[in-house]
Design a protein around this motif. Structure first.
Motif, PDB file in Angstrom:
ATOM      1  N   SER A   1       0.839  -1.194   0.000  1.00 25.21           N
ATOM      2  CA  SER A   1       0.000   0.000   0.000  1.00 25.21           C
ATOM      3  C   SER A   1       0.880   1.252   0.000  1.00 25.21           C
ATOM      4  O   SER A   1       2.047   1.202   0.391  1.00 25.21           O
ATOM      5  CB  SER A   1      -0.902   0.012   1.229  1.00 25.21           C
ATOM      6  OG  SER A   1      -0.124   0.156   2.406  1.00 25.21           O
ATOM      7  N   PRO A   2       0.336   2.397  -0.453  1.00 24.61           N
ATOM      8  CA  PRO A   2       1.110   3.645  -0.392  1.00 24.61           C
ATOM      9  C   PRO A   2       1.580   3.956   1.022  1.00 24.61           C
ATOM     10  O   PRO A   2       2.671   4.495   1.220  1.00 24.61           O
ATOM     11  CB  PRO A   2       0.127   4.706  -0.908  1.00 24.61           C
ATOM     12  CG  PRO A   2      -0.833   3.943  -1.770  1.00 24.61           C
ATOM     13  CD  PRO A   2      -0.971   2.595  -1.122  1.00 24.61           C
ATOM     14  N   GLU A   3       0.753   3.617   2.016  1.00 27.92           N
ATOM     15  CA  GLU A   3       1.124   3.899   3.397  1.00 27.92           C
ATOM     16  C   GLU A   3       2.334   3.071   3.825  1.00 27.92           C
ATOM     17  O   GLU A   3       3.251   3.584   4.474  1.00 27.92           O
ATOM     18  CB  GLU A   3      -0.057   3.613   4.330  1.00 27.92           C
ATOM     19  CG  GLU A   3      -1.256   4.517   4.120  1.00 27.92           C
ATOM     20  CD  GLU A   3      -2.056   4.146   2.864  1.00 27.92           C
ATOM     21  OE1 GLU A   3      -2.635   5.063   2.254  1.00 27.92           O
ATOM     22  OE2 GLU A   3      -2.081   2.953   2.503  1.00 27.92           O
ATOM     23  N   SER A   4       2.348   1.802   3.453  1.00 26.69           N
ATOM     24  CA  SER A   4       3.480   0.968   3.849  1.00 26.69           C
ATOM     25  C   SER A   4       4.734   1.338   3.054  1.00 26.69           C
ATOM     26  O   SER A   4       5.852   1.219   3.555  1.00 26.69           O
ATOM     27  CB  SER A   4       3.152  -0.516   3.673  1.00 26.69           C
ATOM     28  OG  SER A   4       3.115  -0.891   2.317  1.00 26.69           O
ATOM     29  N   ARG A   5       4.564   1.825   1.827  1.00 25.43           N
ATOM     30  CA  ARG A   5       5.718   2.289   1.046  1.00 25.43           C
ATOM     31  C   ARG A   5       6.310   3.544   1.673  1.00 25.43           C
ATOM     32  O   ARG A   5       7.529   3.709   1.731  1.00 25.43           O
ATOM     33  CB  ARG A   5       5.285   2.578  -0.394  1.00 25.43           C
ATOM     34  CG  ARG A   5       4.795   1.354  -1.159  1.00 25.43           C
ATOM     35  CD  ARG A   5       5.906   0.728  -1.953  1.00 25.43           C
ATOM     36  NE  ARG A   5       5.438  -0.413  -2.724  1.00 25.43           N
ATOM     37  CZ  ARG A   5       6.080  -0.892  -3.781  1.00 25.43           C
ATOM     38  NH1 ARG A   5       7.194  -0.314  -4.192  1.00 25.43           N
ATOM     39  NH2 ARG A   5       5.622  -1.953  -4.417  1.00 25.43           N
ATOM     40  N   ALA A   6       5.442   4.438   2.133  1.00 29.64           N
ATOM     41  CA  ALA A   6       5.919   5.637   2.832  1.00 29.64           C
ATOM     42  C   ALA A   6       6.640   5.241   4.115  1.00 29.64           C
ATOM     43  O   ALA A   6       7.679   5.820   4.468  1.00 29.64           O
ATOM     44  CB  ALA A   6       4.747   6.566   3.139  1.00 29.64           C
ATOM     45  N   ALA A   7       6.097   4.256   4.829  1.00 25.99           N
ATOM     46  CA  ALA A   7       6.737   3.771   6.042  1.00 25.99           C
ATOM     47  C   ALA A   7       8.105   3.172   5.730  1.00 25.99           C
ATOM     48  O   ALA A   7       9.064   3.374   6.480  1.00 25.99           O
ATOM     49  CB  ALA A   7       5.843   2.733   6.719  1.00 25.99           C
ATOM     50  N   ALA A   8       8.208   2.448   4.621  1.00 22.16           N
ATOM     51  CA  ALA A   8       9.480   1.840   4.241  1.00 22.16           C
ATOM     52  C   ALA A   8      10.528   2.904   3.913  1.00 22.16           C
ATOM     53  O   ALA A   8      11.707   2.775   4.266  1.00 22.16           O
ATOM     54  CB  ALA A   8       9.278   0.907   3.050  1.00 22.16           C
ATOM     55  N   ASP A   9      10.110   3.968   3.245  1.00 19.21           N
ATOM     56  CA  ASP A   9      11.044   5.047   2.921  1.00 19.21           C
ATOM     57  C   ASP A   9      11.508   5.740   4.199  1.00 19.21           C
ATOM     58  O   ASP A   9      12.693   6.053   4.360  1.00 19.21           O
ATOM     59  CB  ASP A   9      10.372   6.050   1.977  1.00 19.21           C
ATOM     60  CG  ASP A   9      11.339   7.111   1.495  1.00 19.21           C
ATOM     61  OD1 ASP A   9      12.223   6.784   0.685  1.00 19.21           O
ATOM     62  OD2 ASP A   9      11.216   8.278   1.925  1.00 19.21           O
ATOM     63  N   TRP A  10      10.567   5.999   5.124  1.00 21.95           N
ATOM     64  CA  TRP A  10      10.934   6.599   6.414  1.00 21.95           C
ATOM     65  C   TRP A  10      11.898   5.686   7.159  1.00 21.95           C
ATOM     66  O   TRP A  10      12.890   6.145   7.734  1.00 21.95           O
ATOM     67  CB  TRP A  10       9.673   6.838   7.245  1.00 21.95           C
ATOM     68  CG  TRP A  10       9.883   7.658   8.473  1.00 21.95           C
ATOM     69  CD1 TRP A  10       9.715   9.006   8.627  1.00 21.95           C
ATOM     70  CD2 TRP A  10      10.317   7.166   9.764  1.00 21.95           C
ATOM     71  NE1 TRP A  10      10.014   9.385   9.916  1.00 21.95           N
ATOM     72  CE2 TRP A  10      10.388   8.288  10.640  1.00 21.95           C
ATOM     73  CE3 TRP A  10      10.648   5.908  10.253  1.00 21.95           C
ATOM     74  CZ2 TRP A  10      10.774   8.167  11.971  1.00 21.95           C
ATOM     75  CZ3 TRP A  10      11.042   5.793  11.586  1.00 21.95           C
ATOM     76  CH2 TRP A  10      11.103   6.911  12.423  1.00 21.95           C
ATOM     77  N   ALA A  11      11.607   4.396   7.147  1.00 22.08           N
ATOM     78  CA  ALA A  11      12.443   3.425   7.850  1.00 22.08           C
ATOM     79  C   ALA A  11      13.839   3.339   7.245  1.00 22.08           C
ATOM     80  O   ALA A  11      14.828   3.151   7.969  1.00 22.08           O
ATOM     81  CB  ALA A  11      11.774   2.048   7.831  1.00 22.08           C
ATOM     82  N   ALA A  12      13.936   3.486   5.917  1.00 26.40           N
ATOM     83  CA  ALA A  12      15.251   3.441   5.265  1.00 26.40           C
ATOM     84  C   ALA A  12      16.114   4.618   5.714  1.00 26.40           C
ATOM     85  O   ALA A  12      17.317   4.465   5.990  1.00 26.40           O
ATOM     86  CB  ALA A  12      15.080   3.468   3.753  1.00 26.40           C
ATOM     87  N   ARG A  13      15.504   5.797   5.827  1.00 27.74           N
ATOM     88  CA  ARG A  13      16.255   6.965   6.300  1.00 27.74           C
ATOM     89  C   ARG A  13      16.651   6.800   7.766  1.00 27.74           C
ATOM     90  O   ARG A  13      17.727   7.212   8.194  1.00 27.74           O
ATOM     91  CB  ARG A  13      15.426   8.228   6.080  1.00 27.74           C
ATOM     92  CG  ARG A  13      15.344   8.628   4.615  1.00 27.74           C
ATOM     93  CD  ARG A  13      14.569   9.914   4.396  1.00 27.74           C
ATOM     94  NE  ARG A  13      13.146   9.656   4.221  1.00 27.74           N
ATOM     95  CZ  ARG A  13      12.208  10.098   5.018  1.00 27.74           C
ATOM     96  NH1 ARG A  13      12.531  10.822   6.072  1.00 27.74           N
ATOM     97  NH2 ARG A  13      10.944   9.836   4.784  1.00 27.74           N
ATOM     98  N   GLU A  14      15.765   6.158   8.542  1.00 27.51           N
ATOM     99  CA  GLU A  14      16.076   5.889   9.945  1.00 27.51           C
ATOM    100  C   GLU A  14      17.219   4.873  10.060  1.00 27.51           C
ATOM    101  O   GLU A  14      18.101   5.013  10.917  1.00 27.51           O
ATOM    102  CB  GLU A  14      14.833   5.362  10.659  1.00 27.51           C
ATOM    103  CG  GLU A  14      14.944   5.269  12.157  1.00 27.51           C
ATOM    104  CD  GLU A  14      14.884   6.622  12.855  1.00 27.51           C
ATOM    105  OE1 GLU A  14      15.063   6.650  14.088  1.00 27.51           O
ATOM    106  OE2 GLU A  14      14.660   7.640  12.173  1.00 27.51           O
ATOM    107  N   ALA A  15      17.215   3.864   9.200  1.00 28.62           N
ATOM    108  CA  ALA A  15      18.280   2.858   9.217  1.00 28.62           C
ATOM    109  C   ALA A  15      19.629   3.495   8.880  1.00 28.62           C
ATOM    110  O   ALA A  15      20.656   3.149   9.478  1.00 28.62           O
ATOM    111  CB  ALA A  15      17.952   1.753   8.214  1.00 28.62           C
ATOM    112  N   LYS A  16      19.625   4.440   7.951  1.00 31.37           N
ATOM    113  CA  LYS A  16      20.871   5.139   7.604  1.00 31.37           C
ATOM    114  C   LYS A  16      21.391   5.912   8.803  1.00 31.37           C
ATOM    115  O   LYS A  16      22.591   5.865   9.114  1.00 31.37           O
ATOM    116  CB  LYS A  16      20.620   6.093   6.429  1.00 31.37           C
ATOM    117  CG  LYS A  16      21.846   6.893   6.030  1.00 31.37           C
ATOM    118  CD  LYS A  16      21.536   7.852   4.891  1.00 31.37           C
ATOM    119  CE  LYS A  16      22.761   8.709   4.550  1.00 31.37           C
ATOM    120  NZ  LYS A  16      22.478   9.671   3.450  1.00 31.37           N
ATOM    121  N   LEU A  17      20.510   6.621   9.512  1.00 31.17           N
ATOM    122  CA  LEU A  17      20.930   7.398  10.678  1.00 31.17           C
ATOM    123  C   LEU A  17      21.472   6.499  11.785  1.00 31.17           C
ATOM    124  O   LEU A  17      22.430   6.861  12.479  1.00 31.17           O
ATOM    125  CB  LEU A  17      19.755   8.216  11.214  1.00 31.17           C
ATOM    126  CG  LEU A  17      19.262   9.379  10.346  1.00 31.17           C
ATOM    127  CD1 LEU A  17      18.002   9.987  10.954  1.00 31.17           C
ATOM    128  CD2 LEU A  17      20.333  10.438  10.190  1.00 31.17           C
TER     129      LEU A  17
END
Length: 293
Positions: A12-28
């Motif tokens: 879903s678009p919501e889970s894709r947005a969550a995945a993008d947020w999570a990827a930036r969090e994983a980088k940090l």
């Protein structure tokens, strides 16, 4: 097991947005990103349909995390993206995945024309039972699946209960502020005496005294944390009114809202709490729910 930033992905678009947020969090955080996709076997009547059988359903279910991983690796090449495809009930699988997550990230859906968001039964069940912080992220009207980037200058907002402050919750908020290079806005709501219920005019002097006492309580709780995190710019907001309303208002300018969930080990099951429940459904920023004793 190694820690990961874990995200539940259903396409879903919501889970894709969550995945993008999570990827930036994983980088940090310098951690791998794990995409968890749950394939829930279809009911027997549907399984017998020639175009909707279990093999077709599973094929599309497995394609979702594979394509998402390719997009995330291209957008965040410095992040190690892992895929975990599991058969079972989504709430149970994601709650189990939370044991190795730091944090677990899920998507929430906006309700057009209504001042709120749809967390859903799976999300609520995971929030109520997960052993780690769970972050709920909405797509913010973006249907491309990439989500939207919150400006880093926006503060992290912490909901603080001065009568029962918890180190786990406060520590998470301070660490998030450091991680994101943001200030920390601490929001505390307190109720004025119920004058209106008795038809009496407000006592302005009493209100001022109560407000000063509540503000002093916030400062006292935060004093050791300011010393521990001297680089974090902390803004204290002790405001009269319902805490949930104050946190929802603050979320409009936040990069992340941090609230708590008290762990209750009782036969009646888990409980999220009315303030956290309201914030989950109405805050416009990502919301981190931190379990604590």
């Amino acid at each position: 097991m190694p820690r990961t930033v874990t995200v539940g992905l259903d396409g879903s678009p919501e889970s894709r947005a969550a995945a993008d947020w999570a990827a930036r969090e994983a980088k940090l955080r310098g951690l791998p990103l794990k995409l968890v996709n749950v394939w829930e076997p279809v009911p027997e009547p549907i399984a017998q349909a020639p175009l909707l059988g279990p093999e077709t359903h599973q094929h599309w279910s497995e394609r979702i995390p594979r394509e998402a991983a390719e997009e995330l690796r291209a957008a965040h090449p410095e992040v190690d993206v892992l895929i975990k495809h599991v058969t079972g009930r989504p709430a149970e699988v994601l709650t189990d995945a939370a044991k190795d997550a730091e944090p677990l990230v899920l998507g929430s859906r906006g309700l057009s024309g209504v001042g709120g968001f749809m967390v859903g039964s799976v999300g609520l069940a995971v929030v109520a039972h997960a052993e780690c912080p769970v972050v709920l992220v909405r797509a913010e009207g973006d249907t491309s699946g990439t989500g939207s980037t919150v400006p880093p200058s926006r503060p992290v907002v912490l909901g603080l209960d001065t009568r029962a402050p918890d180190d786990t919750l406060i520590g998470f908020a301070f660490e998030a502020a450091v991680l994101h290079g943001a200030s920390l806005r601490v929001v505390h709501g307190w109720n004025e005496p119920p004058y209106i219920a008795y038809g009496l005019p407000p006592d302005l002097e009493l209100n001022a005294r109560l407000g000063a006492e509540e503000a002093a309580a916030v400062s006292e709780v935060l004093r050791p944390w300011r010393q521990k995190f001297p680089t974090v710019d902390v803004v204290e907001d002790s405001l009269s009114g319902k805490a949930a309303n104050r946190l929802v208002d603050a979320s409009a300018e936040a990069s992340l809202v941090v609230v708590g969930r008290r762990i209750r080990r009782s036969p009646l099951g888990a409980h999220i709490g009315p303030i956290t429940h309201a914030v989950l459904h109405h805050a416009t920023a990502p919301v981190a729910v931190v379990p604590h004793d």
